[in-house]
Design an enzyme around this catalytic site. Structure first.
Site, PDB file in Angstrom:
ATOM      1  N   ASP A  53       3.932  29.304  18.711  1.00  0.00           N
ATOM      2  CA  ASP A  53       2.531  28.949  18.904  1.00  0.00           C
ATOM      3  C   ASP A  53       2.224  28.741  20.382  1.00  0.00           C
ATOM      4  O   ASP A  53       1.078  28.520  20.760  1.00  0.00           O
ATOM      5  CB  ASP A  53       2.124  27.736  18.065  1.00  0.00           C
ATOM      6  CG  ASP A  53       2.968  26.495  18.336  1.00  0.00           C
ATOM      7  OD1 ASP A  53       3.844  26.538  19.221  1.00  0.00           O
ATOM      8  OD2 ASP A  53       2.754  25.474  17.643  1.00  0.00           O
ATOM      9  N   SER A  54       3.262  28.879  21.221  1.00  0.00           N
ATOM     10  CA  SER A  54       3.054  28.908  22.677  1.00  0.00           C
ATOM     11  C   SER A  54       2.208  30.109  23.081  1.00  0.00           C
ATOM     12  O   SER A  54       1.737  30.179  24.223  1.00  0.00           O
ATOM     13  CB  SER A  54       4.399  28.939  23.406  1.00  0.00           C
ATOM     14  OG  SER A  54       5.275  29.902  22.830  1.00  0.00           O
ATOM     15  N   ASP A  96       6.142  30.415  14.111  1.00  0.00           N
ATOM     16  CA  ASP A  96       5.632  29.044  14.098  1.00  0.00           C
ATOM     17  C   ASP A  96       4.452  28.924  13.151  1.00  0.00           C
ATOM     18  O   ASP A  96       3.538  29.766  13.157  1.00  0.00           O
ATOM     19  CB  ASP A  96       5.153  28.645  15.504  1.00  0.00           C
ATOM     20  CG  ASP A  96       6.209  27.903  16.294  1.00  0.00           C
ATOM     21  OD1 ASP A  96       7.075  27.263  15.681  1.00  0.00           O
ATOM     22  OD2 ASP A  96       6.166  27.969  17.544  1.00  0.00           O
ATOM     23  N   LYS A 126       8.644  28.211  11.145  1.00  0.00           N
ATOM     24  CA  LYS A 126       9.107  27.010  11.839  1.00  0.00           C
ATOM     25  C   LYS A 126       8.014  25.953  11.785  1.00  0.00           C
ATOM     26  O   LYS A 126       6.830  26.268  11.931  1.00  0.00           O
ATOM     27  CB  LYS A 126       9.486  27.306  13.297  1.00  0.00           C
ATOM     28  CG  LYS A 126      10.054  26.074  14.030  1.00  0.00           C
ATOM     29  CD  LYS A 126      10.654  26.450  15.374  1.00  0.00           C
ATOM     30  CE  LYS A 126       9.608  26.645  16.443  1.00  0.00           C
ATOM     31  NZ  LYS A 126       8.873  25.387  16.791  1.00  0.00           N
ATOM     32  N   GLU A 128       7.077  21.638  12.878  1.00  0.00           N
ATOM     33  CA  GLU A 128       7.408  20.463  13.665  1.00  0.00           C
ATOM     34  C   GLU A 128       7.326  19.202  12.811  1.00  0.00           C
ATOM     35  O   GLU A 128       6.396  19.038  12.018  1.00  0.00           O
ATOM     36  CB  GLU A 128       6.437  20.328  14.852  1.00  0.00           C
ATOM     37  CG  GLU A 128       6.517  21.470  15.853  1.00  0.00           C
ATOM     38  CD  GLU A 128       5.580  21.291  17.026  1.00  0.00           C
ATOM     39  OE1 GLU A 128       5.482  22.221  17.844  1.00  0.00           O
ATOM     40  OE2 GLU A 128       4.937  20.206  17.145  1.00  0.00           O
ATOM     41  N   GLU A 195      13.823  19.656  21.265  1.00  0.00           N
ATOM     42  CA  GLU A 195      13.189  19.932  22.551  1.00  0.00           C
ATOM     43  C   GLU A 195      13.141  18.699  23.427  1.00  0.00           C
ATOM     44  O   GLU A 195      12.708  17.623  22.995  1.00  0.00           O
ATOM     45  CB  GLU A 195      11.774  20.472  22.344  1.00  0.00           C
ATOM     46  CG  GLU A 195      11.050  20.778  23.643  1.00  0.00           C
ATOM     47  CD  GLU A 195       9.741  21.536  23.454  1.00  0.00           C
ATOM     48  OE1 GLU A 195       9.043  21.755  24.465  1.00  0.00           O
ATOM     49  OE2 GLU A 195       9.428  21.899  22.296  1.00  0.00           O
TER      50      GLU A 195
END
Length: 277
Positions: A53-54, A96, A126, A128, A195
């Protein structure tokens, strides 16, 4: 990609990543967002391409990852999968799940994860979070969708943190992170990204889990490493965090090439007779 994964002996799967950890073989992960770069990464032998998602930052220019949508992630993922399929089909493609695509409910999360998997044939998603998403991870993995976790500094929660500083430096937060990592494994995650946490803690987590632990700004003791492709290729002059090793300076190379093109066009040197019909 899914249907013939086992037929492609070189294709990286969740089982292959587990074997790599058990054999002490480091896992190399890079982000990718488009067809051309995905082809290059796959041919170079990268193990995993993370459609991060970066993309919200490096492709759309947002200051955080929060604005990117499921539709936009699917657009990038489809291009990456096509790039891998047109090259050697080796790299695993993990996508993501963007902000608010899995936090509302387990049902909504499963629906979005299923859509991401079905619309472009990626290998995994993925997410978070730790204890707050454990039940959701279990629900998604029970449906047959592999999930990679993400702990430590979680960019989707940046407004909650208030800064991008190193996480889990204090005992209580470190202990909670360790518990979350174990909980993700118990919930069915096949790997977890950590991270921007202390190296010693990352090493302890990697040794305590049977699943691979992929680090970014988390030291060498992790089972593998991930970086944003734009950062490691030097495309961003404004962003150079301590944990990024810059392997090229493409910003300067591209600027120089464009400058030479401008000069050649304006001087009439391009196109030459040999470059004309």
């Amino acid at each position: 990609m899914k249907e013939n994964a086992e037929q492609k002996s070189g294709h990286v799967t969740t089982r292959r990543l587990l074997d790599m950890k058990q054999n002490g073989e480091k896992i190399a992960v890079l982000t990718g967002y488009d067809y051309t770069i995905a082809r290059i990464l796959d041919r170079a032998g990268i193990d995993v391409i993370l459609v991060g998602d970066s993309a919200s930052n490096v492709f759309s220019g947002h200051t955080t990852t929060l604005p990117i949508t499921v539709d936009e992630m699917i657009y990038h993922a489809r291009a990456v999968v096509k790039g891998v399929q047109s090259a050697t089909s080796r790299a695993m493609v993990v996508v993501d799940m963007p902000f608010m695509s899995y936090q509302l409910s387990e049902e909504e999360a499963l629906r979005n994860a299923g859509r991401i998997m079905k619309e472009h044939e990626c290998d995994a998603v993925k997410m978070e979070g730790g204890s707050s998403i454990a039940a959701t991870v279990r629900r998604i993995t029970d449906a047959g969708i592999p999930v990679m976790g993400h702990l430590g500094l979680m960019p989707q929660s940046i407004y909650k943190y208030g800064s991008y500083k190193v996480r889990a430096q204090e005992g209580a937060e470190a202990e909670e992170l360790m518990k979350d990592a174990r909980l993700l494994e118990e919930s069915g995650a096949f790997a977890v990204v950590v991270e921007k946490i202390p190296s010693a803690l990352a090493g302890e987590i990697a040794r305590s889990l049977t699943i691979p632990v992929i680090g970014i700004g988390a030291g060498v003791e992790c089972d593998g490493q991930v970086l944003v492709i734009n950062d490691m290729l030097g495309l961003n002059r404004e962003f150079h965090p301590r944990f990024v090793r810059q392997y090229a300076d493409l910003n300067t190379i591209i600027e120089d090439a464009v400058g030479q093109y401008l000069e050649d066009v304006r001087s009439g040197d391009f196109p030459s007779p040999e470059e004309s019909y």
